[in-house]
Motif scaffolding. Structure first.
Motif, PDB file in Angstrom:
ATOM      1  N   VAL A 150       0.839  -1.197   0.000  1.00 33.79           N
ATOM      2  CA  VAL A 150       0.000   0.000   0.000  1.00 33.79           C
ATOM      3  C   VAL A 150       0.877   1.252   0.000  1.00 33.79           C
ATOM      4  O   VAL A 150       0.651   2.173  -0.760  1.00 33.79           O
ATOM      5  CB  VAL A 150      -0.966  -0.010   1.217  1.00 33.79           C
ATOM      6  N   ALA A 151       1.946   1.272   0.814  1.00 31.16           N
ATOM      7  CA  ALA A 151       2.823   2.435   0.920  1.00 31.16           C
ATOM      8  C   ALA A 151       3.598   2.669  -0.377  1.00 31.16           C
ATOM      9  O   ALA A 151       4.108   3.736  -0.607  1.00 31.16           O
ATOM     10  CB  ALA A 151       3.792   2.252   2.073  1.00 31.16           C
ATOM     11  N   ALA A 152       3.679   1.656  -1.233  1.00 32.30           N
ATOM     12  CA  ALA A 152       4.472   1.775  -2.454  1.00 32.30           C
ATOM     13  C   ALA A 152       3.668   2.294  -3.641  1.00 32.30           C
ATOM     14  O   ALA A 152       4.104   2.162  -4.762  1.00 32.30           O
ATOM     15  CB  ALA A 152       5.093   0.430  -2.785  1.00 32.30           C
ATOM     16  N   ASP A 153       2.511   2.877  -3.415  1.00 34.87           N
ATOM     17  CA  ASP A 153       1.749   3.462  -4.525  1.00 34.87           C
ATOM     18  C   ASP A 153       2.405   4.790  -4.907  1.00 34.87           C
ATOM     19  O   ASP A 153       2.122   5.828  -4.334  1.00 34.87           O
ATOM     20  CB  ASP A 153       0.285   3.665  -4.124  1.00 34.87           C
ATOM     21  N   LEU A 154       3.309   4.711  -5.874  1.00 34.24           N
ATOM     22  CA  LEU A 154       4.114   5.876  -6.259  1.00 34.24           C
ATOM     23  C   LEU A 154       3.288   7.004  -6.873  1.00 34.24           C
ATOM     24  O   LEU A 154       3.710   8.151  -6.876  1.00 34.24           O
ATOM     25  CB  LEU A 154       5.206   5.442  -7.244  1.00 34.24           C
ATOM     26  N   SER A 155       2.102   6.684  -7.381  1.00 35.62           N
ATOM     27  CA  SER A 155       1.275   7.718  -8.011  1.00 35.62           C
ATOM     28  C   SER A 155       0.554   8.582  -6.989  1.00 35.62           C
ATOM     29  O   SER A 155      -0.090   9.558  -7.340  1.00 35.62           O
ATOM     30  CB  SER A 155       0.265   7.065  -8.959  1.00 35.62           C
ATOM     31  N   LYS A 156       0.682   8.236  -5.687  1.00 32.47           N
ATOM     32  CA  LYS A 156      -0.001   9.003  -4.638  1.00 32.47           C
ATOM     33  C   LYS A 156       0.956   9.909  -3.862  1.00 32.47           C
ATOM     34  O   LYS A 156       0.617  10.449  -2.830  1.00 32.47           O
ATOM     35  CB  LYS A 156      -0.715   8.043  -3.670  1.00 32.47           C
ATOM     36  N   GLN A 157       2.191  10.076  -4.359  1.00 36.82           N
ATOM     37  CA  GLN A 157       3.144  10.965  -3.703  1.00 36.82           C
ATOM     38  C   GLN A 157       2.727  12.421  -3.902  1.00 36.82           C
ATOM     39  O   GLN A 157       1.905  12.728  -4.748  1.00 36.82           O
ATOM     40  CB  GLN A 157       4.534  10.821  -4.348  1.00 36.82           C
ATOM     41  N   LYS A 158       3.373  13.302  -3.121  1.00 36.87           N
ATOM     42  CA  LYS A 158       3.198  14.733  -3.359  1.00 36.87           C
ATOM     43  C   LYS A 158       3.961  15.032  -4.658  1.00 36.87           C
ATOM     44  O   LYS A 158       5.135  14.687  -4.778  1.00 36.87           O
ATOM     45  CB  LYS A 158       3.796  15.512  -2.182  1.00 36.87           C
ATOM     46  N   PRO A 159       3.310  15.666  -5.640  1.00 38.35           N
ATOM     47  CA  PRO A 159       3.992  15.850  -6.928  1.00 38.35           C
ATOM     48  C   PRO A 159       5.088  16.913  -6.912  1.00 38.35           C
ATOM     49  O   PRO A 159       4.984  17.911  -6.202  1.00 38.35           O
ATOM     50  CB  PRO A 159       2.858  16.269  -7.862  1.00 38.35           C
ATOM     51  N   ILE A 160       6.098  16.686  -7.712  1.00 40.24           N
ATOM     52  CA  ILE A 160       7.144  17.685  -7.962  1.00 40.24           C
ATOM     53  C   ILE A 160       6.666  18.473  -9.179  1.00 40.24           C
ATOM     54  O   ILE A 160       6.381  17.891 -10.225  1.00 40.24           O
ATOM     55  CB  ILE A 160       8.495  17.004  -8.278  1.00 40.24           C
ATOM     56  N   GLU A 161       6.535  19.801  -9.020  1.00 42.55           N
ATOM     57  CA  GLU A 161       6.019  20.616 -10.122  1.00 42.55           C
ATOM     58  C   GLU A 161       7.142  21.112 -11.027  1.00 42.55           C
ATOM     59  O   GLU A 161       8.148  21.637 -10.544  1.00 42.55           O
ATOM     60  CB  GLU A 161       5.277  21.837  -9.573  1.00 42.55           C
ATOM     61  N   ILE A 162       6.919  20.953 -12.327  1.00 40.95           N
ATOM     62  CA  ILE A 162       7.849  21.512 -13.325  1.00 40.95           C
ATOM     63  C   ILE A 162       6.983  22.243 -14.345  1.00 40.95           C
ATOM     64  O   ILE A 162       6.022  21.674 -14.867  1.00 40.95           O
ATOM     65  CB  ILE A 162       8.667  20.410 -14.022  1.00 40.95           C
ATOM     66  N   SER A 163       7.313  23.517 -14.592  1.00 39.86           N
ATOM     67  CA  SER A 163       6.565  24.293 -15.584  1.00 39.86           C
ATOM     68  C   SER A 163       7.382  24.426 -16.862  1.00 39.86           C
ATOM     69  O   SER A 163       8.571  24.723 -16.805  1.00 39.86           O
ATOM     70  CB  SER A 163       6.260  25.698 -15.041  1.00 39.86           C
ATOM     71  N   VAL A 164       6.729  24.190 -17.971  1.00 39.74           N
ATOM     72  CA  VAL A 164       7.373  24.344 -19.272  1.00 39.74           C
ATOM     73  C   VAL A 164       6.513  25.280 -20.118  1.00 39.74           C
ATOM     74  O   VAL A 164       5.303  25.055 -20.277  1.00 39.74           O
ATOM     75  CB  VAL A 164       7.525  22.980 -19.991  1.00 39.74           C
ATOM     76  N   ALA A 165       7.155  26.338 -20.634  1.00 40.74           N
ATOM     77  CA  ALA A 165       6.447  27.274 -21.507  1.00 40.74           C
ATOM     78  C   ALA A 165       6.623  26.826 -22.951  1.00 40.74           C
ATOM     79  O   ALA A 165       7.728  26.488 -23.369  1.00 40.74           O
ATOM     80  CB  ALA A 165       6.993  28.680 -21.316  1.00 40.74           C
ATOM     81  N   LEU A 166       5.530  26.823 -23.690  1.00 40.22           N
ATOM     82  CA  LEU A 166       5.571  26.516 -25.116  1.00 40.22           C
ATOM     83  C   LEU A 166       5.405  27.846 -25.848  1.00 40.22           C
ATOM     84  O   LEU A 166       4.380  28.513 -25.720  1.00 40.22           O
ATOM     85  CB  LEU A 166       4.437  25.548 -25.497  1.00 40.22           C
ATOM     86  N   GLY A 167       6.457  28.244 -26.565  1.00 39.61           N
ATOM     87  CA  GLY A 167       6.430  29.524 -27.268  1.00 39.61           C
ATOM     88  C   GLY A 167       6.481  30.682 -26.281  1.00 39.61           C
ATOM     89  O   GLY A 167       6.652  30.494 -25.072  1.00 39.61           O
ATOM     90  N   ASP A 168       6.363  31.906 -26.821  1.00 41.55           N
ATOM     91  CA  ASP A 168       6.292  33.105 -25.975  1.00 41.55           C
ATOM     92  C   ASP A 168       5.521  34.197 -26.709  1.00 41.55           C
ATOM     93  O   ASP A 168       5.015  33.978 -27.815  1.00 41.55           O
ATOM     94  CB  ASP A 168       7.693  33.572 -25.535  1.00 41.55           C
ATOM     95  N   LYS A 169       5.449  35.370 -26.103  1.00 37.51           N
ATOM     96  CA  LYS A 169       4.659  36.470 -26.668  1.00 37.51           C
ATOM     97  C   LYS A 169       5.167  36.939 -28.027  1.00 37.51           C
ATOM     98  O   LYS A 169       4.429  37.458 -28.843  1.00 37.51           O
ATOM     99  CB  LYS A 169       4.608  37.639 -25.677  1.00 37.51           C
ATOM    100  N   GLU A 170       6.501  36.764 -28.254  1.00 35.90           N
ATOM    101  CA  GLU A 170       7.086  37.140 -29.560  1.00 35.90           C
ATOM    102  C   GLU A 170       6.931  35.991 -30.557  1.00 35.90           C
ATOM    103  O   GLU A 170       7.512  36.017 -31.635  1.00 35.90           O
ATOM    104  CB  GLU A 170       8.561  37.506 -29.407  1.00 35.90           C
ATOM    105  N   ASN A 171       6.192  34.986 -30.149  1.00 30.61           N
ATOM    106  CA  ASN A 171       5.934  33.808 -30.977  1.00 30.61           C
ATOM    107  C   ASN A 171       7.191  33.004 -31.316  1.00 30.61           C
ATOM    108  O   ASN A 171       7.310  32.446 -32.406  1.00 30.61           O
ATOM    109  CB  ASN A 171       5.179  34.206 -32.260  1.00 30.61           C
ATOM    110  N   ALA A 172       8.103  32.927 -30.361  1.00 26.64           N
ATOM    111  CA  ALA A 172       9.310  32.102 -30.531  1.00 26.64           C
ATOM    112  C   ALA A 172       8.901  30.634 -30.596  1.00 26.64           C
ATOM    113  O   ALA A 172       7.927  30.220 -29.970  1.00 26.64           O
ATOM    114  CB  ALA A 172      10.256  32.330 -29.359  1.00 26.64           C
ATOM    115  N   MET A 173       9.635  29.866 -31.363  1.00 26.52           N
ATOM    116  CA  MET A 173       9.394  28.427 -31.458  1.00 26.52           C
ATOM    117  C   MET A 173      10.334  27.749 -30.476  1.00 26.52           C
ATOM    118  O   MET A 173      11.477  27.426 -30.804  1.00 26.52           O
ATOM    119  CB  MET A 173       9.647  27.950 -32.900  1.00 26.52           C
ATOM    120  N   SER A 174       9.860  27.597 -29.238  1.00 28.02           N
ATOM    121  CA  SER A 174      10.758  27.071 -28.206  1.00 28.02           C
ATOM    122  C   SER A 174      10.005  26.425 -27.060  1.00 28.02           C
ATOM    123  O   SER A 174       8.827  26.711 -26.837  1.00 28.02           O
ATOM    124  CB  SER A 174      11.603  28.225 -27.640  1.00 28.02           C
ATOM    125  N   PHE A 175      10.717  25.541 -26.357  1.00 29.02           N
ATOM    126  CA  PHE A 175      10.269  25.024 -25.069  1.00 29.02           C
ATOM    127  C   PHE A 175      11.194  25.667 -24.038  1.00 29.02           C
ATOM    128  O   PHE A 175      12.414  25.678 -24.211  1.00 29.02           O
ATOM    129  CB  PHE A 175      10.430  23.506 -24.976  1.00 29.02           C
TER     130      PHE A 175
END
Ligand SMILES: [Cu+2]
Length: 150
Positions: free
Chosen positions: A22-47
């Motif tokens: 039961v303790a090994a349910d890895l999907s129930k951990q507190k998540p580590i947040e990572i933010s990734v921006a797709l593009g920007d206001k100048e319409n750059a093609m980037s991650f």
């Protein structure tokens, strides 16, 4: 008393493995947040960032936000095959959940000004240089990246 202790020992041997499962349910951990921006206001093609480093066995909440003014994809076949997806969550403008998509995910398309959360646990180590946006011309213009799972 000896019989009682033996009985307790047997109960412990039988119960402990069940509780550790039961303790090994890895999907129930507190998540580590990572933010990734797709593009920007100048319409750059980037991650941004274009290098994403993950650790196998941890739960991640990957927040994909389209900051450009055109649709973008987050596509990495290598990542898709190396993770267990708990859900993809879509929230309204106030951050209130609107929908959760369950099952394995191959790619996510984000509309301009919007975001989606991909909750997953990496299960396999690897280096995946296949992150790209699958809209014609975008990866050629620089919308590519790399994902490392340690
Ligand atoms: Cu794109």
């Amino acid at each position: 008393m000896k019989i009682f202790l033996r009985f307790v020992t047997i109960i412990c041997v039988l119960v402990v493995p069940v509780s550790s499962v039961v303790a090994a349910d890895l999907s129930k951990q507190k998540p580590i947040e990572i933010s990734v921006a797709l593009g920007d206001k100048e319409n750059a093609m980037s991650f941004t960032p274009s290098l994403i480093e993950l650790e196998a066995g941890k739960l991640y909440k990957l927040i994909l936000e389209n900051k450009g003014n055109t649709k973008h994809y987050f596509t990495s076949p290598g990542l898709a095959q190396a993770v267990y997806t708990r859900k993809v969550q879509i929230n309204d403008g106030n951050g209130k959940p609107m929908a959760e998509v369950k099952g394995s995910i191959n790619e996510i398309e984000i509309y301009p000004g919007h975001k989606a959360e991909w909750w997953f646990v990496p299960v396999k180590a690897g280096v995946f240089s296949d992150l790209h946006c699958s809209i014609a011309g975008h990866s050629e213009a620089g919308m590519v990246g790399k994902i490392i799972i340690k």
